[in-house]
Design a protein around this motif. Structure first.
Motif, mmCIF file in Angstrom:
data_model
loop_
_atom_site.group_PDB
_atom_site.id
_atom_site.type_symbol
_atom_site.label_atom_id
_atom_site.label_comp_id
_atom_site.label_asym_id
_atom_site.label_seq_id
_atom_site.Cartn_x
_atom_site.Cartn_y
_atom_site.Cartn_z
ATOM 1 N N TRP A 57 23.116 -13.447 -3.635
ATOM 2 C CA TRP A 57 23.569 -12.894 -2.360
ATOM 3 C C TRP A 57 24.644 -11.832 -2.568
ATOM 4 O O TRP A 57 24.790 -10.917 -1.747
ATOM 5 N N GLU A 58 25.375 -11.949 -3.674
ATOM 6 C CA GLU A 58 26.394 -10.932 -3.983
ATOM 7 C C GLU A 58 25.725 -9.576 -4.186
ATOM 8 O O GLU A 58 26.221 -8.552 -3.711
ATOM 9 N N PHE A 59 24.579 -9.560 -4.862
ATOM 10 C CA PHE A 59 23.853 -8.304 -5.085
ATOM 11 C C PHE A 59 23.264 -7.776 -3.780
ATOM 12 O O PHE A 59 23.284 -6.574 -3.518
ATOM 13 N N ALA A 60 22.722 -8.674 -2.974
ATOM 14 C CA ALA A 60 22.141 -8.254 -1.696
ATOM 15 C C ALA A 60 23.210 -7.612 -0.813
ATOM 16 O O ALA A 60 22.971 -6.560 -0.198
ATOM 17 N N PHE A 61 24.387 -8.235 -0.757
ATOM 18 C CA PHE A 61 25.461 -7.654 0.054
ATOM 19 C C PHE A 61 25.877 -6.292 -0.492
ATOM 20 O O PHE A 61 26.112 -5.351 0.278
ATOM 21 N N THR A 62 25.951 -6.173 -1.798
ATOM 22 C CA THR A 62 26.351 -4.900 -2.411
ATOM 23 C C THR A 62 25.357 -3.798 -2.080
ATOM 24 O O THR A 62 25.759 -2.653 -1.827
ATOM 25 N N VAL A 63 24.082 -4.114 -2.031
ATOM 26 C CA VAL A 63 23.069 -3.116 -1.663
ATOM 27 C C VAL A 63 23.306 -2.641 -0.224
ATOM 28 O O VAL A 63 23.310 -1.443 0.061
ATOM 29 N N VAL A 64 23.526 -3.571 0.685
ATOM 30 C CA VAL A 64 23.781 -3.214 2.087
ATOM 31 C C VAL A 64 25.058 -2.389 2.197
ATOM 32 O O VAL A 64 25.095 -1.348 2.868
ATOM 33 N N ALA A 65 26.120 -2.841 1.534
ATOM 34 C CA ALA A 65 27.399 -2.130 1.597
ATOM 35 C C ALA A 65 27.287 -0.727 1.001
ATOM 36 O O ALA A 65 27.908 0.218 1.509
ATOM 37 N N THR A 66 26.503 -0.581 -0.041
ATOM 38 C CA THR A 66 26.318 0.735 -0.654
ATOM 39 C C THR A 66 25.612 1.684 0.312
ATOM 40 O O THR A 66 25.998 2.847 0.452
ATOM 41 N N TYR A 67 24.590 1.197 0.994
ATOM 42 C CA TYR A 67 23.888 2.030 1.980
ATOM 43 C C TYR A 67 24.845 2.446 3.102
ATOM 44 O O TYR A 67 24.890 3.617 3.495
ATOM 45 N N VAL A 68 25.611 1.500 3.619
ATOM 46 C CA VAL A 68 26.542 1.802 4.706
ATOM 47 C C VAL A 68 27.598 2.791 4.227
ATOM 48 O O VAL A 68 27.963 3.725 4.953
ATOM 49 N N ALA A 69 28.087 2.619 2.999
ATOM 50 C CA ALA A 69 29.078 3.558 2.447
ATOM 51 C C ALA A 69 28.487 4.949 2.303
ATOM 52 O O ALA A 69 29.140 5.954 2.603
ATOM 53 N N TYR A 70 27.243 5.028 1.870
ATOM 54 C CA TYR A 70 26.570 6.327 1.751
ATOM 55 C C TYR A 70 26.499 7.018 3.114
ATOM 56 O O TYR A 70 26.806 8.204 3.240
ATOM 57 N N ARG A 71 26.123 6.268 4.129
ATOM 58 C CA ARG A 71 26.077 6.839 5.484
ATOM 59 C C ARG A 71 27.482 7.207 5.956
ATOM 60 O O ARG A 71 27.657 8.136 6.737
ATOM 61 N N GLY A 72 28.473 6.485 5.452
ATOM 62 C CA GLY A 72 29.866 6.769 5.797
ATOM 63 C C GLY A 72 30.382 8.085 5.244
ATOM 64 O O GLY A 72 31.400 8.597 5.711
#
Length: 152
Positions: free
Chosen positions: A50-65
């Motif tokens: 789940w740590e990796f799954a969250f990191t993938v989501v956070a990376t996408y959101v950061a990219y959009r940021g």
């Protein structure tokens, strides 16, 4: 009591320090910060894959940021939720500080609120009572252009 108040001050201090960075660099730097926060638990958060799954989501959101303060704010709120999960079920963000994830969960929404306002300079808000806005440009022949020329 200090464990609940100090994180709020840390969030405000974060916004104050970030105000030293001029736009558009401030927004992009904050996108990088929220991306880094998204990977903070990777080396020992205790929630396995789940740590990796969250990191993938956070990376996408950061990219959009990179182009959106709203996405940066969303990223901080996602991290808040992840902090709460770690406080209840996983390992703390700072291994030797048991309540560190709770503190982070209190601090992050303060930063998110600042981001949802467009990451304004807190010093400017205090002086003028409103966030920074880019100067308006009037189109030739528009109502605002006529008013600026005194023909309104």
């Amino acid at each position: 009591m200090i464990q609940y108040i100090a994180p709020v001050f840390i969030g405000v201090l974060y916004a104050l320090l970030m105000s030293l960075i001029r736009e558009p660099h401030r927004r992009r730097f904050n996108a990088i910060m929220v991306g880094g926060a998204g990977a903070a638990y990777l080396s020992g958060g205790g929630l396995d894959g789940w740590e990796f799954a969250f990191t993938v989501v956070a990376t996408y959101v950061a990219y959009r940021g990179l182009e959106s303060w709203t996405f940066i704010g969303i990223g901080w709120l996602l991290h808040t939720a992840w902090d709460i999960v770690h406080h209840i079920k996983g390992n703390p963000i700072v291994p030797f500080a048991h309540g560190s994830s709770l503190g982070c969960a209190i601090c992050d929404p303060v930063i998110a609120l600042w981001c949802f306002r467009g990451g304004p300079s807190p010093l400017r808000i205090l002086r003028k009572g409103r966030p920074e806005e880019p100067p308006a440009t009037a189109l030739p022949g528009s109502q605002s252009a006529r008013q600026a020329a005194g023909n309104g």
